[in-house]
Design a protein around this motif. Structure first.
Motif, PDB file in Angstrom:
ATOM      1  N   HIS A 100      -1.449  -5.011  -2.548  1.00  0.00           N
ATOM      2  CA  HIS A 100      -1.979  -5.049  -1.147  1.00  0.00           C
ATOM      3  C   HIS A 100      -1.617  -7.358  -1.868  1.00  0.00           C
ATOM      4  O   HIS A 100      -2.277  -7.718  -1.635  1.00  0.00           O
ATOM      5  CB  HIS A 100      -3.184  -5.023  -1.076  1.00  0.00           C
ATOM      6  CG  HIS A 100      -3.107  -5.054   0.783  1.00  0.00           C
ATOM      7  ND1 HIS A 100      -3.981  -5.000   2.107  1.00  0.00           N
ATOM      8  CD2 HIS A 100      -2.160  -5.527   1.861  1.00  0.00           C
ATOM      9  CE1 HIS A 100      -3.490  -4.959   3.128  1.00  0.00           C
ATOM     10  NE2 HIS A 100      -2.826  -5.562   3.273  1.00  0.00           N
ATOM     11  N   TYR A 107      -8.444   0.820   9.492  1.00  0.00           N
ATOM     12  CA  TYR A 107      -6.704   0.520  10.264  1.00  0.00           C
ATOM     13  C   TYR A 107      -6.424   0.412  11.272  1.00  0.00           C
ATOM     14  O   TYR A 107      -6.832   0.538  11.915  1.00  0.00           O
ATOM     15  CB  TYR A 107      -6.044   1.626   9.510  1.00  0.00           C
ATOM     16  CG  TYR A 107      -6.042   2.785   8.172  1.00  0.00           C
ATOM     17  CD1 TYR A 107      -4.674   2.159   7.241  1.00  0.00           C
ATOM     18  CD2 TYR A 107      -6.779   2.917   7.586  1.00  0.00           C
ATOM     19  CE1 TYR A 107      -5.314   3.130   5.986  1.00  0.00           C
ATOM     20  CE2 TYR A 107      -6.881   3.864   6.214  1.00  0.00           C
ATOM     21  CZ  TYR A 107      -5.780   3.418   5.339  1.00  0.00           C
ATOM     22  OH  TYR A 107      -5.410   3.353   4.043  1.00  0.00           O
ATOM     23  N   ARG A 152      -0.225   0.935   9.618  1.00  0.00           N
ATOM     24  CA  ARG A 152      -1.329   0.678  10.406  1.00  0.00           C
ATOM     25  C   ARG A 152      -1.430  -0.509   9.146  1.00  0.00           C
ATOM     26  O   ARG A 152      -1.563  -0.647   7.665  1.00  0.00           O
ATOM     27  CB  ARG A 152      -1.953   1.638  10.080  1.00  0.00           C
ATOM     28  CG  ARG A 152      -1.639   1.994  11.477  1.00  0.00           C
ATOM     29  CD  ARG A 152      -1.698   1.431  12.770  1.00  0.00           C
ATOM     30  NE  ARG A 152      -3.061   2.123  12.972  1.00  0.00           N
ATOM     31  CZ  ARG A 152      -4.097   2.950  13.723  1.00  0.00           C
ATOM     32  NH1 ARG A 152      -3.513   4.124  13.798  1.00  0.00           N
ATOM     33  NH2 ARG A 152      -5.043   2.470  13.575  1.00  0.00           N
ATOM     34  N   ARG A 153      -1.784  -2.274   9.405  1.00  0.00           N
ATOM     35  CA  ARG A 153      -2.957  -2.852   8.213  1.00  0.00           C
ATOM     36  C   ARG A 153      -4.502  -2.634   7.514  1.00  0.00           C
ATOM     37  O   ARG A 153      -4.784  -1.717   8.701  1.00  0.00           O
ATOM     38  CB  ARG A 153      -3.199  -4.346   9.028  1.00  0.00           C
ATOM     39  CG  ARG A 153      -1.759  -4.515   9.794  1.00  0.00           C
ATOM     40  CD  ARG A 153      -1.106  -4.984   8.384  1.00  0.00           C
ATOM     41  NE  ARG A 153       0.094  -6.082   9.409  1.00  0.00           N
ATOM     42  CZ  ARG A 153       1.411  -6.070   9.234  1.00  0.00           C
ATOM     43  NH1 ARG A 153       1.722  -4.387   8.452  1.00  0.00           N
ATOM     44  NH2 ARG A 153       1.959  -6.773   9.865  1.00  0.00           N
ATOM     45  N   ARG A 154      -4.123  -2.484   6.627  1.00  0.00           N
ATOM     46  CA  ARG A 154      -5.623  -2.061   5.730  1.00  0.00           C
ATOM     47  C   ARG A 154      -6.828  -2.816   5.673  1.00  0.00           C
ATOM     48  O   ARG A 154      -6.154  -3.043   4.818  1.00  0.00           O
ATOM     49  CB  ARG A 154      -5.126  -1.110   4.484  1.00  0.00           C
ATOM     50  CG  ARG A 154      -6.175  -0.613   4.142  1.00  0.00           C
ATOM     51  CD  ARG A 154      -5.759   0.825   2.827  1.00  0.00           C
ATOM     52  NE  ARG A 154      -6.496   1.325   1.796  1.00  0.00           N
ATOM     53  CZ  ARG A 154      -7.462   0.689   1.540  1.00  0.00           C
ATOM     54  NH1 ARG A 154      -7.132  -0.840   0.764  1.00  0.00           N
ATOM     55  NH2 ARG A 154      -8.256   1.611   0.702  1.00  0.00           N
ATOM     56  N   HIS A 200       0.689  -1.581   0.380  1.00  0.00           N
ATOM     57  CA  HIS A 200      -0.126   0.279   0.213  1.00  0.00           C
ATOM     58  C   HIS A 200       0.770   1.237  -0.478  1.00  0.00           C
ATOM     59  O   HIS A 200       1.895   1.092   0.479  1.00  0.00           O
ATOM     60  CB  HIS A 200      -0.659  -0.004   0.794  1.00  0.00           C
ATOM     61  CG  HIS A 200      -2.775  -0.975   1.284  1.00  0.00           C
ATOM     62  ND1 HIS A 200      -2.677  -0.362  -0.078  1.00  0.00           N
ATOM     63  CD2 HIS A 200      -3.439  -1.474   2.045  1.00  0.00           C
ATOM     64  CE1 HIS A 200      -3.853  -1.264  -0.116  1.00  0.00           C
ATOM     65  NE2 HIS A 200      -3.616  -2.087   0.534  1.00  0.00           N
ATOM     66  N   ILE A 213     -13.111   2.032   5.528  1.00  0.00           N
ATOM     67  CA  ILE A 213     -12.140   1.647   4.975  1.00  0.00           C
ATOM     68  C   ILE A 213     -11.488   1.199   6.966  1.00  0.00           C
ATOM     69  O   ILE A 213     -11.516   2.430   7.124  1.00  0.00           O
ATOM     70  CB  ILE A 213     -10.731   1.852   4.547  1.00  0.00           C
ATOM     71  CG1 ILE A 213     -11.207   1.913   3.360  1.00  0.00           C
ATOM     72  CG2 ILE A 213      -9.380   1.571   4.354  1.00  0.00           C
ATOM     73  CD1 ILE A 213     -10.088   3.312   1.996  1.00  0.00           C
TER      74      ILE A 213
END
Length: 265
Positions: A174, A131, A66-68, A55, A129
């Motif tokens: 991703h 995060y 951060r994880r999306r 990303h 979304i």
């Protein structure tokens, strides 16, 4: 706010139709079916702007690292978006909300896209979304007894080839969707993650296959779905949802058609 304009060419729609296994619609008269705009007007960041997960790390909300995950969204098709003519997408972040989750801080972001053609708005979309902290999820995926297909259900293939091709068509880098080692070893998933938008597209296409024209959809991803678990769409008795082979619901939706019908769950 950002703005992007391009002439809509037929090739992305042709590629998506072949991925979905459906006939190509009349792109110059009826325009793109609901959600098919996802293969157009794409962000194409420089490779140097991507983080380890694939990303972008520049100009993102919240901070990089951060994880999306796609949590859901709402899309309304207000008119035919036709190929062969320019279209313009306006994008803006409309809200950012921080919350405390069991696994750490969560940030919920709502992004709005407005697509116009010939000065007329044709698509309005809001993406939800989430995060989360960059920690492994270690999602379990224990074996379960398969549930046979019922009336009104349709199976959609989600093998690694399909996930890779959908990632390529939507320019989504991703790695959880096509890099099994990364998905398992870094983000802690037991398999490749099926895209939330792909599940939404499967729901909209299942409704369209009944002969009606979907004009709007609201969808929510309620649980992760992995490639080895299968994807089954249910669109009967007023309901639209996605389940895996064991019957576990992973996404729910509400689809409105041009006739005013509603298929909701």
């Amino acid at each position: 706010m950002t703005e992007h304009t391009e002439v809509l060419q037929p090739e992305p729609a042709v590629a998506l139709a072949r991925l979905l296994g459906v006939d190509l619609p009349d792109l110059e008269t009826d325009g793109l079916p609901l959600l098919w705009h996802w293969v157009y007007l794409l962000d194409r960041p420089h490779q140097a702007e991507l983080g380890p997960d694939g990303h972008p790390v520049r100009g993102v909300v919240p901070e990089p690292g951060r994880r999306r995950m796609a949590a859901g969204g709402r899309v309304t098709r207000t008119g035919p978006l036709v190929v062969g003519r320019p279209a313009t997408r306006h994008t803006e972040v409309v809200s950012t909300t921080d919350k405390a989750g069991r696994s750490g801080p969560l940030t919920f972001v709502v992004v709005r896209h407005t697509i116009s053609q010939d000065g007329v708005v044709k698509v309005v979309e809001e993406q939800d979304i989430v995060y989360r902290a960059a920690a492994s999820t270690f999602v379990s995926a224990s074996a379960a007894t398969p549930v046979p297909l019922e009336a009104g259900e349709r199976e959609f293939p989600v093998d690694p080839t399909v996930l890779f091709r959908f990632s390529a068509l939507t320019y989504n880098a991703h790695r959880i969707h096509y890099d099994r080692d990364y998905a398992r070893d870094v983000e802690g998933y037991p398999g490749l993650v099926v895209h939330g938008p792909l599940q939404a597209l499967a729901m909209a296409e299942t409704v369209r296959a009944t002969g009606v024209t979907p004009a709007a959809i609201g969808y929510r991803v309620v649980a992760p779905l992995f490639d080895h678990q299968g994807l089954v769409v249910r669109a009967t008795g007023g309901g639209v949802s996605v389940r895996d082979h064991s019957g576990r619901i992973t996404a729910t939706g509400q689809v409105e058609t041009l006739t005013g019908e509603r298929k909701t769950r």
